[in-house]
Enzyme design. Sequence first.
Site, PDB file in Angstrom:
ATOM      1  N   GLN B 128       0.822  -1.210   0.000  1.00 52.22           N
ATOM      2  CA  GLN B 128       0.000   0.000   0.000  1.00 52.22           C
ATOM      3  C   GLN B 128       0.856   1.262   0.000  1.00 52.22           C
ATOM      4  OE1 GLN B 128      -2.041   0.757   3.781  1.00 52.22           O
ATOM      5  NE2 GLN B 128      -3.888   1.257   2.663  1.00 52.22           N
ATOM      6  N   SER B 165       4.546  -1.150   4.064  1.00 47.23           N
ATOM      7  CA  SER B 165       4.765  -2.426   4.723  1.00 47.23           C
ATOM      8  C   SER B 165       5.055  -3.514   3.694  1.00 47.23           C
ATOM      9  CB  SER B 165       3.506  -2.748   5.531  1.00 47.23           C
ATOM     10  OG  SER B 165       3.622  -3.995   6.140  1.00 47.23           O
ATOM     11  N   GLU B 248     -10.848  -2.342   5.544  1.00 44.37           N
ATOM     12  CA  GLU B 248      -9.954  -2.674   6.649  1.00 44.37           C
ATOM     13  C   GLU B 248     -10.726  -3.029   7.910  1.00 44.37           C
ATOM     14  OE1 GLU B 248      -5.916  -0.928   7.119  1.00 44.37           O
ATOM     15  OE2 GLU B 248      -6.859   0.757   6.118  1.00 44.37           O
TER      16      GLU B 248
END
Lengths: 353, 394
Positions: B128, B165, B248
């Site tokens: 992301q 990440s 999410e």
Amino acid sequence: MNFAFTDEQAMIAETAKAFFDENATSERTRAAMDNDGVDRALWHSFCQELGLAGIALPEAHGGSGLGLVEFAILAEAAGAQVAALPMLGSLAMTAHGLARGGSEAQKAVWLPKLASGEAIGATGLAAKVTASGDRLSGTVDFVAHGASADVFLIATDSAAWLVERGAAGLIVAACTTLDQTRPFARLTLIDTPAEPLGDAAAALRAAQEGGWICVAAEALGGAQATLDRTVGYAQERVQFGRQIGSFQAYKHRLADMMVEIEQARSAVYWAACAVDEGSDEAPIALHSAKSFAADTYFRCAGDMIQLHGGIGFTWEHDAHLFFKRAKAIQSMLGTSAWHRERIAQLIGLGDAA
Amino acid sequence: MKLGFSPEDEAFRAEAADWLNAQMHGEFSDLKGLTGLTAAAERRKEWELKLGEDRWSVIGWPSQWGGRDATLAQQVIFAEEYARAGAPGRIAHMGVELAGPTILTFGTEEQKQRFLPGIASGKVLWCQGYSEPNAGSDLANVRTKARLDAATDEWVVDGQKIWTSLAQICDWIFVVARSEEGSKGPKGLTFLLMPLDQPGITIRPIRQINGEAEFNETFFDGARTASGNLVSTPGNGWQVAMGLLAFERGVSTLGQQMNFRNELDAIIAAARENGSAQDPLIRQRIARAEIGLRLMRYGALRMLSHTDHARPDGAALTYKLQWASWRRSLGELAMDVLGQAGEVTDDEDYHFPMLPNLFLSARADTIYGGTNQIQRNIVAERALGLPREPRGSI
């Protein structure tokens, strides 16, 4: 699996909220506080006109045969107004205890009366009494709405009895109590006639479960009310040329209240559902709900006073009604630390040192 | 309101548990109980392929795209059984939970054909590209630029992302970049899908306080992607990104919670072993942690049972604050249970076992994905309707 209200449950919630919002006004609650802590006219219309008091009681005895989820919905709505009603003593504990542990005759006599509001019940657990045949002697402390009750469910850890008001040797002394919407009474029994319950263990368990769910749901409703009212104040009050709710120090505290309240909501309905479904999780759910909801309510009610400033410390403002009810809920039916200790044992931590 | 599962669901549970246990006691036993996301990357890639091959990777997706059309209850069950079996944290999670659902929702038929099979099969890993050095809490302040090169029919991207990440092991990245010169805030942003393996992209790992490097800086210097890799329309990137944030809060939270379950169980085991379980104060804190975890589960089930997913109710907005604060406290509890033994590792490198690592890594939880302070603003403004934060002029 669907952890949301059914249409019927949503309708009960809407009806109950509208009823208590309209009728359990601050004025009426304060009138009851000056008396014995029961708004009898309100109790009468709740039981008779709304007809919801027997929601979780068996249909054979004047109830609707629904469960603790539906009962929690009512207690949440009543708690939001700090209504001065014997919801806990009469319904959650005495009626539910009797429904599960009373003899057929006891149920037939008392449940219809409790559901209709014709009689008020009160429960005293951890009674310091000794039995001699069908007579009891000793004392029972902290009996919620005891001075208003027509019948008492009195229990020790191993036995339970019904005692009627006016029985020989029974003295009911009303206590001036911090939470005037639910004053305690002290019972003194001297060779007082008492009727043993058919199944004391079942009665005790049902009274505890009903009591925990009731006060946890009241705490949820009360906590949400403290948040709603404080949000209202935050938008209305202006200082330094701004609405005070625009200051982070203020609004972050309100956000934290909401975080706790939403967890309390999960806790209350998880516990009610777990008991209704006979889930293995019921004990841990009940201990979670009682401790978490009570702590949430106390914290939110304290925040309500702080966030209202000076006006929140006045007798005239309703903040102290929430604050006192919250404290009472925290200390009754097992403190939060006691409930957490039960959980520690349930999850395999063994015994404490 | 009903918490119990149907007999069909329980049958599904047995099927899922059998498959997971067979893997964790067989071919993938070396991954059992592995926490974090950085260790054993190659083996974890093989695990993702296995999940894809046996169609356990994206069970909630339509079967047309490699899913099982799993009901909500089945997704809940799979998340629970996954963690119960000790299966490892999923390095494919940003594709499975974020990129995939975004493409399913906002993507063209062509984009679905192109990208969904790679995600469902575990062959293509995604990361992301949102945060930037000057767009963290203030995410709309994105400065990375995107322009369409008419000559090659490609988007060209210049700028820098940070906290990406797992970028070092991923294949593709989804990026929010500013495509309208001079635009400010949420307007003028565009959502692009980009291959990571190209000369215009440089990835530099960031070493974190626990010694690991899950996060990276990602530099874009004339990086390119085909014009067909634009999601939605130019200038509509903020809407796509915000829609993605809603994913999410979906079923994936339950999988995350099961990892928390394993962490709390490890604390309970340590407390029993070293005797601190007898300490009344430790018992209270463990009980609080237990309650918090259970309430997280039921809170997630409430969110998921809420029928209007397009408009989550205010309660859903409290979830990030709830779990992040809970886990940070859990880390502190872990260290208090371990005592000084928690401060020493057998490893020669600066690499700590699960519980001390939890203590350190949890400090990121209350920062990434919106700090606790930003989350409180969100709850106060969007859920409670309080006045908005005044905007600065610098």
